[in-house]
Design a protein around this motif. Structure first.
Motif, PDB file in Angstrom:
ATOM      1  N   TRP A 101       0.854  -1.190   0.000  1.00 22.54           N
ATOM      2  CA  TRP A 101       0.000   0.000   0.000  1.00 22.54           C
ATOM      3  C   TRP A 101       0.891   1.241   0.000  1.00 22.54           C
ATOM      4  CZ3 TRP A 101      -4.426   1.863  -1.139  1.00 22.54           C
ATOM      5  CH2 TRP A 101      -4.892   3.046  -0.560  1.00 22.54           C
ATOM      6  N   ASN A 102       0.600   2.168  -0.922  1.00 24.88           N
ATOM      7  CA  ASN A 102       1.433   3.366  -1.066  1.00 24.88           C
ATOM      8  C   ASN A 102       0.990   4.374  -0.015  1.00 24.88           C
ATOM      9  OD1 ASN A 102       2.966   5.441  -1.955  1.00 24.88           O
ATOM     10  ND2 ASN A 102       2.454   5.172  -4.108  1.00 24.88           N
ATOM     11  N   PHE A 103       1.426   4.159   1.256  1.00 25.77           N
ATOM     12  CA  PHE A 103       0.809   4.897   2.359  1.00 25.77           C
ATOM     13  C   PHE A 103       1.217   6.359   2.376  1.00 25.77           C
ATOM     14  CE2 PHE A 103       4.542   5.083   5.110  1.00 25.77           C
ATOM     15  CZ  PHE A 103       5.309   4.062   4.607  1.00 25.77           C
ATOM     16  N   ILE A 104       2.445   6.701   1.934  1.00 25.34           N
ATOM     17  CA  ILE A 104       2.864   8.104   1.987  1.00 25.34           C
ATOM     18  C   ILE A 104       2.017   8.932   1.042  1.00 25.34           C
ATOM     19  CG2 ILE A 104       4.789   9.659   1.650  1.00 25.34           C
ATOM     20  CD1 ILE A 104       6.633   7.471   2.399  1.00 25.34           C
ATOM     21  N   GLN A 105       1.795   8.398  -0.157  1.00 27.19           N
ATOM     22  CA  GLN A 105       0.986   9.128  -1.125  1.00 27.19           C
ATOM     23  C   GLN A 105      -0.448   9.260  -0.644  1.00 27.19           C
ATOM     24  OE1 GLN A 105       1.595  10.618  -3.951  1.00 27.19           O
ATOM     25  NE2 GLN A 105      -0.496  10.897  -4.671  1.00 27.19           N
ATOM     26  N   ALA A 106      -1.004   8.193  -0.081  1.00 29.05           N
ATOM     27  CA  ALA A 106      -2.417   8.223   0.281  1.00 29.05           C
ATOM     28  C   ALA A 106      -2.675   9.045   1.533  1.00 29.05           C
ATOM     29  CB  ALA A 106      -2.917   6.789   0.481  1.00 29.05           C
ATOM     30  N   GLU A 107      -1.733   9.015   2.502  1.00 23.65           N
ATOM     31  CA  GLU A 107      -1.998   9.671   3.777  1.00 23.65           C
ATOM     32  C   GLU A 107      -1.537  11.119   3.812  1.00 23.65           C
ATOM     33  OE1 GLU A 107      -3.344   8.050   6.541  1.00 23.65           O
ATOM     34  OE2 GLU A 107      -3.712   6.290   5.287  1.00 23.65           O
ATOM     35  N   TYR A 108      -0.378  11.393   3.198  1.00 23.55           N
ATOM     36  CA  TYR A 108       0.228  12.707   3.398  1.00 23.55           C
ATOM     37  C   TYR A 108       0.253  13.570   2.148  1.00 23.55           C
ATOM     38  CZ  TYR A 108       1.894  10.207   7.461  1.00 23.55           C
ATOM     39  OH  TYR A 108       1.954   9.469   8.593  1.00 23.55           O
ATOM     40  N   LEU A 109       0.327  12.963   0.967  1.00 23.55           N
ATOM     41  CA  LEU A 109       0.574  13.754  -0.238  1.00 23.55           C
ATOM     42  C   LEU A 109      -0.642  13.870  -1.136  1.00 23.55           C
ATOM     43  CD1 LEU A 109       4.081  12.408  -1.277  1.00 23.55           C
ATOM     44  CD2 LEU A 109       3.578  14.510  -0.105  1.00 23.55           C
ATOM     45  N   ALA A 110      -1.749  13.244  -0.771  1.00 25.37           N
ATOM     46  CA  ALA A 110      -2.843  13.123  -1.735  1.00 25.37           C
ATOM     47  C   ALA A 110      -3.480  14.473  -2.044  1.00 25.37           C
ATOM     48  CB  ALA A 110      -3.898  12.163  -1.208  1.00 25.37           C
ATOM     49  N   ASP A 111      -3.627  15.334  -1.032  1.00 23.31           N
ATOM     50  CA  ASP A 111      -4.333  16.587  -1.272  1.00 23.31           C
ATOM     51  C   ASP A 111      -3.383  17.750  -1.510  1.00 23.31           C
ATOM     52  OD1 ASP A 111      -3.361  16.242   1.177  1.00 23.31           O
ATOM     53  OD2 ASP A 111      -5.082  16.998   2.280  1.00 23.31           O
ATOM     54  N   LYS A 112      -2.118  17.477  -1.741  1.00 19.73           N
ATOM     55  CA  LYS A 112      -1.170  18.558  -2.023  1.00 19.73           C
ATOM     56  C   LYS A 112      -0.811  18.553  -3.506  1.00 19.73           C
ATOM     57  CE  LYS A 112       0.990  18.775   2.501  1.00 19.73           C
ATOM     58  NZ  LYS A 112       0.742  17.460   3.112  1.00 19.73           N
ATOM     59  N   GLU A 113      -0.281  19.686  -3.973  1.00 17.97           N
ATOM     60  CA  GLU A 113       0.116  19.817  -5.373  1.00 17.97           C
ATOM     61  C   GLU A 113       1.535  19.311  -5.520  1.00 17.97           C
ATOM     62  OE1 GLU A 113      -1.509  20.925  -8.052  1.00 17.97           O
ATOM     63  OE2 GLU A 113      -3.372  21.133  -6.941  1.00 17.97           O
ATOM     64  N   THR A 114       1.715  18.014  -5.641  1.00 18.54           N
ATOM     65  CA  THR A 114       3.075  17.487  -5.671  1.00 18.54           C
ATOM     66  C   THR A 114       3.464  16.899  -7.017  1.00 18.54           C
ATOM     67  OG1 THR A 114       2.278  15.382  -4.895  1.00 18.54           O
ATOM     68  CG2 THR A 114       3.029  16.926  -3.229  1.00 18.54           C
ATOM     69  N   ALA A 115       2.616  16.990  -8.020  1.00 19.37           N
ATOM     70  CA  ALA A 115       2.954  16.363  -9.289  1.00 19.37           C
ATOM     71  C   ALA A 115       4.172  17.031  -9.909  1.00 19.37           C
ATOM     72  CB  ALA A 115       1.777  16.451 -10.246  1.00 19.37           C
ATOM     73  N   PHE A 116       5.045  16.226 -10.483  1.00 16.13           N
ATOM     74  CA  PHE A 116       6.265  16.657 -11.175  1.00 16.13           C
ATOM     75  C   PHE A 116       7.283  17.277 -10.236  1.00 16.13           C
ATOM     76  CE2 PHE A 116       2.846  16.983 -14.278  1.00 16.13           C
ATOM     77  CZ  PHE A 116       3.262  15.991 -15.139  1.00 16.13           C
ATOM     78  N   ARG A 117       7.158  17.105  -8.925  1.00 14.77           N
ATOM     79  CA  ARG A 117       8.229  17.514  -8.022  1.00 14.77           C
ATOM     80  C   ARG A 117       9.049  16.287  -7.669  1.00 14.77           C
ATOM     81  NH1 ARG A 117       5.207  21.367  -4.527  1.00 14.77           N
ATOM     82  NH2 ARG A 117       4.628  23.045  -5.950  1.00 14.77           N
ATOM     83  N   LEU A 118      10.226  16.549  -7.061  1.00  9.13           N
ATOM     84  CA  LEU A 118      11.076  15.416  -6.702  1.00  9.13           C
ATOM     85  C   LEU A 118      10.451  14.628  -5.560  1.00  9.13           C
ATOM     86  CD1 LEU A 118      13.610  13.932  -7.175  1.00  9.13           C
ATOM     87  CD2 LEU A 118      14.805  15.449  -5.661  1.00  9.13           C
ATOM     88  N   ILE A 119       9.909  15.365  -4.563  1.00 12.36           N
ATOM     89  CA  ILE A 119       9.258  14.667  -3.454  1.00 12.36           C
ATOM     90  C   ILE A 119       7.792  14.499  -3.805  1.00 12.36           C
ATOM     91  CG2 ILE A 119       8.737  14.722  -1.004  1.00 12.36           C
ATOM     92  CD1 ILE A 119      11.201  16.398  -0.625  1.00 12.36           C
ATOM     93  N   SER A 120       7.506  13.382  -4.422  1.00  8.73           N
ATOM     94  CA  SER A 120       6.129  13.053  -4.775  1.00  8.73           C
ATOM     95  C   SER A 120       6.070  11.543  -4.903  1.00  8.73           C
ATOM     96  CB  SER A 120       5.721  13.737  -6.082  1.00  8.73           C
ATOM     97  OG  SER A 120       6.444  13.198  -7.151  1.00  8.73           O
ATOM     98  N   ALA A 121       4.902  11.055  -5.199  1.00  5.34           N
ATOM     99  CA  ALA A 121       4.715   9.635  -5.506  1.00  5.34           C
ATOM    100  C   ALA A 121       4.955   8.713  -4.328  1.00  5.34           C
ATOM    101  CB  ALA A 121       5.599   9.193  -6.684  1.00  5.34           C
ATOM    102  N   GLY A 122       5.053   9.237  -3.109  1.00  3.74           N
ATOM    103  CA  GLY A 122       5.045   8.375  -1.934  1.00  3.74           C
ATOM    104  C   GLY A 122       6.205   7.419  -1.852  1.00  3.74           C
ATOM    105  N   THR A 123       5.900   6.115  -1.868  1.00  3.88           N
ATOM    106  CA  THR A 123       6.946   5.126  -1.640  1.00  3.88           C
ATOM    107  C   THR A 123       7.708   4.767  -2.905  1.00  3.88           C
ATOM    108  OG1 THR A 123       5.322   3.402  -1.976  1.00  3.88           O
ATOM    109  CG2 THR A 123       5.715   4.069   0.272  1.00  3.88           C
ATOM    110  N   ILE A 124       7.315   5.303  -4.060  1.00  2.04           N
ATOM    111  CA  ILE A 124       7.968   4.873  -5.297  1.00  2.04           C
ATOM    112  C   ILE A 124       9.454   5.265  -5.342  1.00  2.04           C
ATOM    113  CG2 ILE A 124       7.964   5.216  -7.785  1.00  2.04           C
ATOM    114  CD1 ILE A 124       5.030   5.053  -7.770  1.00  2.04           C
ATOM    115  N   PRO A 125       9.850   6.516  -4.961  1.00  2.00           N
ATOM    116  CA  PRO A 125      11.293   6.804  -4.949  1.00  2.00           C
ATOM    117  C   PRO A 125      12.060   5.959  -3.933  1.00  2.00           C
ATOM    118  CG  PRO A 125      10.052   8.819  -4.925  1.00  2.00           C
ATOM    119  CD  PRO A 125       9.083   7.733  -4.692  1.00  2.00           C
ATOM    120  N   LEU A 126      11.433   5.682  -2.773  1.00  2.00           N
ATOM    121  CA  LEU A 126      12.123   4.834  -1.790  1.00  2.00           C
ATOM    122  C   LEU A 126      12.320   3.417  -2.337  1.00  2.00           C
ATOM    123  CD1 LEU A 126      10.199   5.978   1.391  1.00  2.00           C
ATOM    124  CD2 LEU A 126      12.398   6.739   0.579  1.00  2.00           C
ATOM    125  N   SER A 127      11.285   2.890  -2.991  1.00  2.00           N
ATOM    126  CA  SER A 127      11.422   1.560  -3.586  1.00  2.00           C
ATOM    127  C   SER A 127      12.462   1.560  -4.694  1.00  2.00           C
ATOM    128  CB  SER A 127      10.081   1.095  -4.137  1.00  2.00           C
ATOM    129  OG  SER A 127       9.103   1.153  -3.154  1.00  2.00           O
TER     130      SER A 127
END
Lengths: 155, 189, 122
Positions: A97-123
């Motif tokens: 479950w992509n918890f960072i994206q769903a819990e913390y980043l979902a309602d922010k304007e994070t598209a096309f920034r480096l810190i976005s997409a939740g767990t995908i950069p960590l993975s």
């Protein structure tokens, strides 16, 4: 095996930094541009392979020995599994479950920034570490192996 | 369109030379030609992720192959297996090829994506690829749809891939270990 | 027609793996089959005028969160690309495993010829 000529050594000592940084760039920006953990990990491994071909195996083993590389391999695999396990304790409670994206980043304007997409950069980081360490390990084992001369002489 | 034919014919010619040449080092070079041709073809097929991965994997694979084949004195093994077995296997391969041509004629033509063809067919559910394309950015936040599929929608595949890679590394390390033979020769120690 | 050429490439690899006597040639045949399958899967998702499945900044409207129709209608299939991405790296791992088996066999028997190896086993 003491490596190649002075020309090759000089050029590869300049180029190795660029290749390593390019691999890290490919891994970190994997969710925005083409690339990702697989390609970046192979590039990281190839920078060490360049050093091994130019300077000889002993030079590389001083920097990144075989036990350290195998530990890095295991750390990458465990990190990827741990990121997947964290999804069990957050929110929807399912594996991966992509918890960072769903819990913390979902309602922010994070598209096309480096810190976005939740767990995908960590993975991506975990996969890059795992692929790079394991491919480096293969080349190191293959070049460490020397055929045993005594067996051939017996035949 | 023509570029695909040119690249694929180049790959096939390189494969034929790699199969038929006597010298192993030439065969390794032809395998490299196949890999770089495939990388170019992935680039023209609009798959830059695959092109990057293929080109760096090819370099590492060539290093592994040259490590295995160079400095081996007996690399010139000419001839095939027994004549009867060769003829039988060639006939079987030809029959499979003819049957495969029949199967490939039922696929949609090159240039119409399979998932759009599946979407237009009646009675079919909505293909998963359409969901990935339309909702990938909104659900995962990653601009690279391939990355979001690999690491979010279908992360189980990646977990399996990591397991397979781990196992193959362990296998190669164990096979090339030096102590194994001594243990086999002297079981008392 | 392109699919048929791809299948021909697969058959060349199968021929090499079945008929040849040299162990390294068999490994080459398996590699050629891998290339053919990867190419076929990527070709299956391509359509004319397609764009790469990576959203550009100009194709995204940050106010409404809508993606431009030029991307939605023209993007090639991302699913085969994701599958092939893992398959390529697995191919490198299995290649290393096969090559290490070949090296160990060469050290044991002194040849790459599989008929010789069968004879020596006794």
């Amino acid at each position: 095996m003491k490596g190649m000529t002075i020309i090759v050594k000089t050029i590869s000592s300049w180029v190795k930094v660029l290749i390593f940084m390019f691999g890290i760039y490919i891994i970190i920006f994997g969710h925005l541009t083409p690339g990702g953990g697989f390609a970046g990990g192979v590039i990281l491994a190839s920078s060490y392979v360049l050093l091994m071909l130019a300077f000889g195996r002993e030079f590389v083993e001083e920097n990144l020995s075989l036990p350290v590389a195998s530990k890095l391999d295991c750390v990458g695999a465990l990190l990827f599994a741990a990121i997947a396990m964290f999804g069990l304790f957050y929110g929807a409670a399912c594996f991966f479950w992509n918890f960072i994206q769903a819990e913390y980043l979902a309602d922010k304007e994070t598209a096309f920034r480096l810190i976005s997409a939740g767990t995908i950069p960590l993975s991506n980081l975990a996969i890059g570490l795992k692929v790079g360490a394991s491919l480096f390990l293969i080349i190191l084992v293959l070049s460490t192996f020397r055929p045993d001369v005594s067996v051939k002489e017996k035949e | 369109m023509a570029i695909f034919y040119v690249l694929l014919l180049f790959i096939i010619i390189a494969a034929l030379i790699a199969v038929e040449t006597k010298n192993l080092l030439s065969a390794v070079i032809c395998i490299g030609a196949i890999g770089f041709g495939a990388s170019l073809m992935f680039l023209f097929l609009r798959a830059p992720d695959i092109a990057i991965t293929q080109i760096v994997v090819e370099v590492l694979g060539l290093v592994i192959l040259i490590r295995a084949t160079i400095a081996r004195d007996l690399t010139f093994i000419s001839g095939d297996k027994e004549f009867f077995a060769t003829v039988v296997s060639i006939v079987i391969i030809f029959v499979i090829f003819l049957a495969g041509i029949k199967v490939f004629q039922t696929l949609p033509d090159f240039g119409t994506s399979a998932f759009t063809a599946a979407a237009e067919a009646p009675g079919m559910p909505e293909p998963a690829s359409q969901t990935y394309i339309s909702q990938g950015l909104q659900r995962t936040g990653a601009a690279n749809i391939v990355s979001s599929v690999v690491l979010d929608f279908r992360a189980y595949d990646t977990l399996g891939e990591a397991t397979v890679l781990f196992t193959s590394i362990i296998g190669a390390t164990v096979i090339l270990r030096k102590k194994a033979k001594k243990l086999l020769e002297d079981p008392d120690k | 027609m392109l699919y048929a050429l791809c299948f021909l490439l697969f058959m060349i690899g199968l021929y090499c793996a079945v008929v040849k006597k040299n162990m390294v040639k068999i490994v080459f045949g398996i590699m050629i089959m891998e290339y053919a399958v990867n190419l076929f899967l990527i070709m299956l998702g391509y359509h004319f005028g397609g764009v790469a499945p990576i959203i550009d900044k100009s194709q995204f409207d940050p106010g409404t969160g809508q993606i431009a129709g030029s991307f939605l209608n023209n993007s090639v299939d991302p699913l085969p690309q994701a599958l092939v991405l893992t398959a390529i790296v697995i191919g490198l791992g299995s290649l290393a495993l096969m090559i290490s088996i070949c090296i160990r066999t060469y050290e044991k028997y002194g040849t790459f010829d599989i008929t010789q190896i069968r004879r020596l086993k006794g």
